[in-house]
Each structure stands twice: as C-alpha cells, then as structure tokens.
Design a protein around this motif. Structure first.
Motif, mmCIF file in Angstrom:
data_model
loop_
_atom_site.group_PDB
_atom_site.id
_atom_site.type_symbol
_atom_site.label_atom_id
_atom_site.label_comp_id
_atom_site.label_asym_id
_atom_site.label_seq_id
_atom_site.Cartn_x
_atom_site.Cartn_y
_atom_site.Cartn_z
ATOM 1 N N ARG A 18 13.508 44.187 31.954
ATOM 2 C CA ARG A 18 13.973 44.930 33.138
ATOM 3 C C ARG A 18 14.856 44.044 34.030
ATOM 4 O O ARG A 18 15.917 44.462 34.471
ATOM 5 C CB ARG A 18 12.753 45.401 33.941
ATOM 6 C CG ARG A 18 12.580 46.911 33.881
ATOM 7 C CD ARG A 18 11.735 47.483 34.990
ATOM 8 N NE ARG A 18 10.713 46.683 35.562
ATOM 9 C CZ ARG A 18 9.445 46.609 35.126
ATOM 10 N NH1 ARG A 18 9.081 47.298 34.055
ATOM 11 N NH2 ARG A 18 8.568 45.860 35.744
ATOM 12 N N THR A 19 14.421 42.822 34.266
ATOM 13 C CA THR A 19 15.177 41.949 35.174
ATOM 14 C C THR A 19 16.461 41.423 34.525
ATOM 15 O O THR A 19 17.420 41.120 35.213
ATOM 16 C CB THR A 19 14.318 40.755 35.635
ATOM 17 O OG1 THR A 19 13.671 40.197 34.512
ATOM 18 C CG2 THR A 19 13.280 41.155 36.638
ATOM 19 N N MET A 20 16.462 41.359 33.173
ATOM 20 C CA MET A 20 17.666 40.878 32.481
ATOM 21 C C MET A 20 18.851 41.813 32.693
ATOM 22 O O MET A 20 19.999 41.409 32.667
ATOM 23 C CB MET A 20 17.396 40.753 30.981
ATOM 24 C CG MET A 20 16.876 39.368 30.591
ATOM 25 S SD MET A 20 16.337 39.327 28.906
ATOM 26 C CE MET A 20 17.867 39.465 28.034
ATOM 27 N N THR A 21 18.543 43.080 32.888
ATOM 28 C CA THR A 21 19.631 44.066 33.030
ATOM 29 C C THR A 21 20.069 44.212 34.487
ATOM 30 O O THR A 21 21.044 44.889 34.773
ATOM 31 C CB THR A 21 19.165 45.436 32.496
ATOM 32 O OG1 THR A 21 17.943 45.757 33.164
ATOM 33 C CG2 THR A 21 18.937 45.417 31.004
ATOM 34 N N LYS A 22 19.311 43.584 35.411
ATOM 35 C CA LYS A 22 19.673 43.697 36.841
ATOM 36 C C LYS A 22 20.695 42.624 37.205
ATOM 37 O O LYS A 22 20.764 41.579 36.561
ATOM 38 C CB LYS A 22 18.424 43.500 37.705
ATOM 39 C CG LYS A 22 17.605 44.760 37.816
ATOM 40 C CD LYS A 22 16.544 44.564 38.870
ATOM 41 C CE LYS A 22 15.593 45.728 38.889
ATOM 42 N NZ LYS A 22 14.301 45.335 39.440
ATOM 43 N N LYS A 23 21.449 42.915 38.304
ATOM 44 C CA LYS A 23 22.444 41.946 38.788
ATOM 45 C C LYS A 23 21.708 40.713 39.328
ATOM 46 O O LYS A 23 20.703 40.847 40.010
ATOM 47 C CB LYS A 23 23.247 42.606 39.913
ATOM 48 C CG LYS A 23 24.502 41.887 40.282
ATOM 49 C CD LYS A 23 25.286 42.740 41.273
ATOM 50 C CE LYS A 23 26.448 41.957 41.853
ATOM 51 N NZ LYS A 23 26.070 41.044 42.889
ATOM 52 N N THR A 24 22.222 39.524 39.014
ATOM 53 C CA THR A 24 21.547 38.312 39.466
ATOM 54 C C THR A 24 21.662 38.143 40.987
ATOM 55 O O THR A 24 22.659 38.539 41.584
ATOM 56 C CB THR A 24 22.132 37.078 38.750
ATOM 57 O OG1 THR A 24 21.547 35.929 39.311
ATOM 58 C CG2 THR A 24 23.631 36.968 38.885
ATOM 59 N N VAL A 25 20.621 37.605 41.607
ATOM 60 C CA VAL A 25 20.663 37.395 43.059
ATOM 61 C C VAL A 25 20.728 35.898 43.392
ATOM 62 O O VAL A 25 20.684 35.522 44.547
ATOM 63 C CB VAL A 25 19.429 38.018 43.762
ATOM 64 C CG1 VAL A 25 19.483 39.524 43.722
ATOM 65 C CG2 VAL A 25 18.132 37.488 43.183
ATOM 66 N N THR A 26 20.864 35.072 42.367
ATOM 67 C CA THR A 26 20.896 33.625 42.606
ATOM 68 C C THR A 26 22.193 33.250 43.298
ATOM 69 O O THR A 26 23.278 33.635 42.872
ATOM 70 C CB THR A 26 20.804 32.875 41.262
ATOM 71 O OG1 THR A 26 19.694 33.374 40.553
ATOM 72 C CG2 THR A 26 20.666 31.376 41.478
#
Ligand code: SF4
Ligand code: SF4
Length: 182
Positions: A18-26
């Motif tokens: 799930r998190t791999m497909t989300k835009k990174t917030v770093t």
C-alpha cells in the motif's frame, strides 16, 4: 482463536504494498529546500528604522532574551524659537536564540512594526554562546521575511490607505482648480 500462521507476514506485506504506491513524503533536505508556509516561525528579523527603543519587546519577553542598549540624543528644534527634543538612539539590539521559545510575543507587542518572523531556520551553532545574534544579523534576516499576503479583494480598504487616497484626491482637485483659475 489462534492466529492463522503467516497472517502477520501477509498483513505486513499488504502495508508495504500500500505504501509503495503512495507518493513519498520524505524531504530531500538539504539538497532540496523545504517549501515552508509563509508564517513559519524560523527566526526574528529586525527592521531597525522602525524601532523607537520603546523597550516593550524586551519587557514583555517571557525569557528576558532581548538585549537593548540605547542613548539619548538631542534634536535641534524644527523651527526657530522651537524647543529642543530628545530621542532614543539604538546602540545594541540582540536576541539570544538559545533562550527564545518562539512565542512571538515580542513581535505581537511591538507598536512600531520593527520585528517580523522570517522562515529562515539554518542558523544552528555548535556553541550555544553563538546563538546570541546582534542587530546586523537580525537586519540581514529582515530581507528574508516574505511579503504580506495580498488583501482579500472583498475586504474593506485599510483606513491608512483610505486616508492617503482621500488626501491625494483632495490635493489633485485643488491643483486642478488652481490651473483652471490661472
Ligand atoms: S519570541 Fe518570545 S521568547 Fe523569543 S524573543 Fe520574542 S518574546 Fe522572547
Ligand atoms: S517593541 Fe519594537 S519599537 Fe519597541 S524596542 Fe522593541 S523592536 Fe523597538
């Protein structure tokens, strides 16, 4: 009921997918500067032309971390026969950012708009004593203060601008009248 063997692993993998497909917030700081909101409390800038050395900011600061020194100067009368006046001249204005808790009280209470928040935040020091910044540095930070946001088009005209506009219109009307008469 005992958990199904491997269900924890499946749950973990589901979160990963799930998190791999989300835009990174770093944030890639310091390679990329952060896009900070305009009212960020980074550091305090001093516009010393506006400072009358009234001492309100130093008195109201809960941490007593604003240091101001000044002396009095006599100003000659504006017109012959007038009285001399005395005014305060700023000698020192410093803020100890190792004590400052960024409450903003000094900025709020300044009656002459001499203090402003700047979003500048890159002033870390390895020695705590280097966190006391003098007026030249505070002035440099003044130029990093963002411009105020534009007025709401539907907002009432500020009274200072309304008064200035009325005076300008009156002067223009007087000038026109004088031209017509000559
Ligand atoms: S922000 Fe608060 S603590 Fe810091 S100098 Fe101003 S009044 Fe003092
Ligand atoms: S309150 Fe404003 S005008 Fe008064 S000493 Fe502080 S910065 Fe200067």
């Amino acid at each position: 009921m005992a958990p199904i063997p491997g269900s924890g692993l499946a749950k973990g993998l589901a979160v990963t997918l799930r998190t791999m497909t989300k835009k990174t917030v770093t944030e890639q700081y310091p390679d990329v500067q952060p896009d900070l909101p305009p009212r960020t409390r980074g550091v305090i800038g001093l516009f010393e032309e506006n400072c009358t050395v009234c001492m309100l900011c130093a008195r109201e600061c809960p941490d007593w971390c604003i240091y101001i020194d000044s002396h009095k100067e006599t100003v000659p009368p504006a017109a012959p026969g007038g009285r001399e006046r005395s005014r305060n001249v700023l000698d020192r204005f410093a803020i100890d950012f190792s004590l400052c808790m960024y409450c903003g009280i000094c900025i709020e209470v300044c009656p002459f708009d001499a203090l402003f928040w700047s979003p500048e935040f890159e002033y870390a020091e390895t020695d705590i004593r280097d966190l006391t910044h003098e007026r030249d540095k505070l002035r440099e930070w003044m130029w990093t203060v963002p411009a105020p946001p534009a007025l709401d088009p539907a907002a009432e005209e500020p009274k200072e601008i309304a008064a200035a506009r009325k005076t300008a219109e009156k002067l223009a009307a007087q000038a026109e009248q004088q031209e017509g008469e000559s």
